[in-house]
Design an enzyme around this catalytic site. Structure first.
Site, PDB file in Angstrom:
ATOM      1  N   GLU A 156       7.486   4.409   4.645  1.00 31.94           N
ATOM      2  CA  GLU A 156       6.904   5.609   5.243  1.00 31.94           C
ATOM      3  C   GLU A 156       6.981   5.639   6.763  1.00 31.94           C
ATOM      4  OE1 GLU A 156       3.362   2.766   4.481  1.00 31.94           O
ATOM      5  OE2 GLU A 156       5.369   3.150   3.711  1.00 31.94           O
TER       6      GLU A 156
ATOM      7  N   HIS B 231       7.546  -1.135   4.387  1.00 28.17           N
ATOM      8  CA  HIS B 231       6.896   0.183   4.479  1.00 28.17           C
ATOM      9  C   HIS B 231       7.956   1.274   4.688  1.00 28.17           C
ATOM     10  CE1 HIS B 231       2.613  -0.958   4.649  1.00 28.17           C
ATOM     11  NE2 HIS B 231       3.073  -2.074   5.161  1.00 28.17           N
TER      12      HIS B 231
ATOM     13  N   CYS C 126       3.987  -2.806  -0.221  1.00 27.11           N
ATOM     14  CA  CYS C 126       3.367  -3.943   0.463  1.00 27.11           C
ATOM     15  C   CYS C 126       2.254  -4.551  -0.405  1.00 27.11           C
ATOM     16  CB  CYS C 126       2.880  -3.518   1.844  1.00 27.11           C
ATOM     17  SG  CYS C 126       2.598  -4.934   2.941  1.00 27.11           S
TER      18      CYS C 126
END
Length: 510
Positions: free
Chosen positions: A170, A168, A79
């Site tokens: 994660e 993202h 990001c």
């Protein structure tokens, strides 16, 4: 030496998640604020740049020397991290016409690329950005993934292991995000997945032995997971040179002092039990404000602990059960969080007692502490114990503290927790407890009207306590618990259940 991935934190709310996802691969990862000096020894195998609430165009935007990393290590920008690389390397980052936030699907994926191998053609990803990379320096970089709205969803340097992604991986909403992270960590950085509880224990014991030598250590036990695991690790490293102190502050659960003390002695720890109930009750007399109560408890604990510690000759170290989120918070990009309430770990001891501090768990998250505890054969009774606040029942009694109120709350709490265990619900709940309210209500018992206390049951589900949802316990279970409390505990005639989530409410009431 343990191999590791370094995550440079630019202030994203998801930074800790990146570290956790990498550790799930049995690879060690550390979070460093972006402004720490960029020094990489041979154990560092790769670097990840986190997201950020900033735009690269803001005056105060976080910045680093990208070349210092790319000369020696693989780099992945997530990001903001990807936008920073693009911005510094001749690309263009502009405010998004439509702010992209939430789920999106990749419309183009170069599955031959090392970072994206194994991803599906329309893989779902999680976007959260106000700026967009609209152009990359074509002579050096190439696009490796796009969505319908974002052409440069992912890119790579043509000759170097330097990658950027605008989503993202994660968060769980990126359904194949873990595959992408594995590609980077295991394949591109070539980390060996050998960071396990057993390897952590072996390495930590060796490190503690070198650090402490023949010095003596004193450690305050609370009965909780962190201090217990820290104590067993220290005991394995230095044996009889560790002395543990377990203080009964009169604010523990019913029979907890005796039960926990017994457990510790069974574990072979050298434990001194201290009954200091009266000192704490005297210090709390008349105090009603939560912060006043916390500070009084902290002050008396330091005084009691100091007195007991001085009875042990030659102590040079203070052992503490500090865990990684506490460490990260203290060096956060945004600085320590605004104080909502005093931390339950008691500060001030090392300075007062002129001791050096040893923290064997300060690289672990809570779930990792439990896994290490299991590998150390610590009883599930301690490892699966719900988090319990340092000030204990003092912050579950709203208003002033008296021994009589503590006794009532201990009985009610014992019924609630006991029934959770009997109904096999205890391990489904992250934290449970009872609050004694400063409210009396009218009731009817037999032919008599009563005017007695109300109590509130609180049970939440959570992963790390940062956010929590109220636990949807079965109605028949709540009915049974309520009935038992009102019938058995003199002084209580009303039971309510807290259905507030965090945020906006906190888990504890004070």
């Amino acid at each position: 030496m343990q191999e590791k991935i370094i995550i440079l934190d630019f202030g994203s709310q998801y930074t800790q998640l990146i570290a956790r996802r990498i550790r799930e691969m049995n690879v060690y990862s550390e979070i460093h604020p972006y402004y720490h000096p960029l020094e990489f020894d041979e154990t560092v195998k790769g670097v990840i740049l986190s997201g950020s609430p900033f735009s690269v165009h803001q005056d105060q935007a976080p910045d680093i020397d990208i070349d210092q990393i790319t000369k020696v290590l693989p780099l992945l920008g997530v990001c903001y991290g990807s936008q920073l690389i693009a911005h510094k390397k001749g690309g263009q980052v502009t405010p998004s016409k439509i702010r992209e936030y939430g789920r999106a699907n990749l419309s183009f994926v170069n599955t031959q690329n090392a970072l994206l191998q194994g991803l599906s053609p329309h893989s779902q990803v999680w976007m959260s950005h106000g700026d967009t990379i609209t152009h990359i320096a074509d002579h050096e970089y190439e696009v490796i993934a796009s969505t319908d709205h974002v052409k440069v969803a992912a890119y790579q340097h043509k000759n170097l292991p330097v990658f950027g992604i605008q989503f993202h991986p994660e968060v769980t909403h990126s359904t194949e995000g873990q595959q992408l992270l594995k590609n980077f960590v295991l394949n591109i950085c070539q980390c060996k997945p050998d960071w396990t509880p057993a390897s952590f224990i072996e390495e930590t014991i060796e490190k503690l032995q070198k650090q402490i030598g023949n010095d003596k250590v004193v450690l305050g036990l609370s009965g909780g997971v962190d201090s217990s695991v820290a104590a067993v690790l220290l005991h394995k490293a230095i044996g009889k040179n560790l002395t543990c102190i377990f203080v009964d502050n009169g604010l523990l659960r019913k029979n907890e002092y005796e039960q926990v003390l017994h457990s510790y002695q069974d574990m072979g720890l050298n434990v001194i039990g201290v009954d200091a109930k009266q000192e704490f009750y005297s210090a709390l007399a008349g105090l009603t404000a939560p912060e006043q109560k916390r500070k009084a408890i902290g002050r008396v604990f330091i005084e009691v602990f100091d007195v007991e510690s001085h009875k042990i000759e030659g102590v040079k170290w203070l052992g503490q059960g500090t865990i990684y989120p506490d460490v990260i918070e203290s060096v956060s990009v945004k600085g320590p969080s605004a104080t909502i309430k005093s931390h339950h770990n008691v500060g001030g001891l090392p300075e007062k007692m002129k001791l050096k501090v040893v923290e064997p768990l300060n690289t672990l998250f809570k779930d990792e502490v439990r896994r290490v505890g299991k590998a150390l054969n610590i009883s599930d009774l301690i490892l699966q114990r719900h988090p319990f606040p340092g000030p204990g029942l003092a912050i579950r009694i709203l208003g002033d503290i008296t021994p009589e109120k503590v006794a009532i709350l201990q009985e009610v709490d014992d019924i609630f927790i006991g029934n959770l265990r009997k109904a096999n619900l205890y391990n489904e709940v992250w934290q449970a407890g009872v609050i004694l309210l400063p409210v009396k209500s009218v009731g009817v018992m037999g032919d008599e009207r009563t005017y007695e206390n109300a109590v509130c049951l609180r049970a939440v589900t959570s992963v790390d306590g940062m956010t929590a949802d109220w636990c949807h316990l079965p109605y028949d279970f709540l009915a049974k618990v309520s009935n038992e409390i009102i019938n058995k505990v003199k002084g209580v005639n009303r039971v309510v259940y807290d259905i507030s989530s965090k945020p906006p409410a906190t888990i504890e009431w004070e």
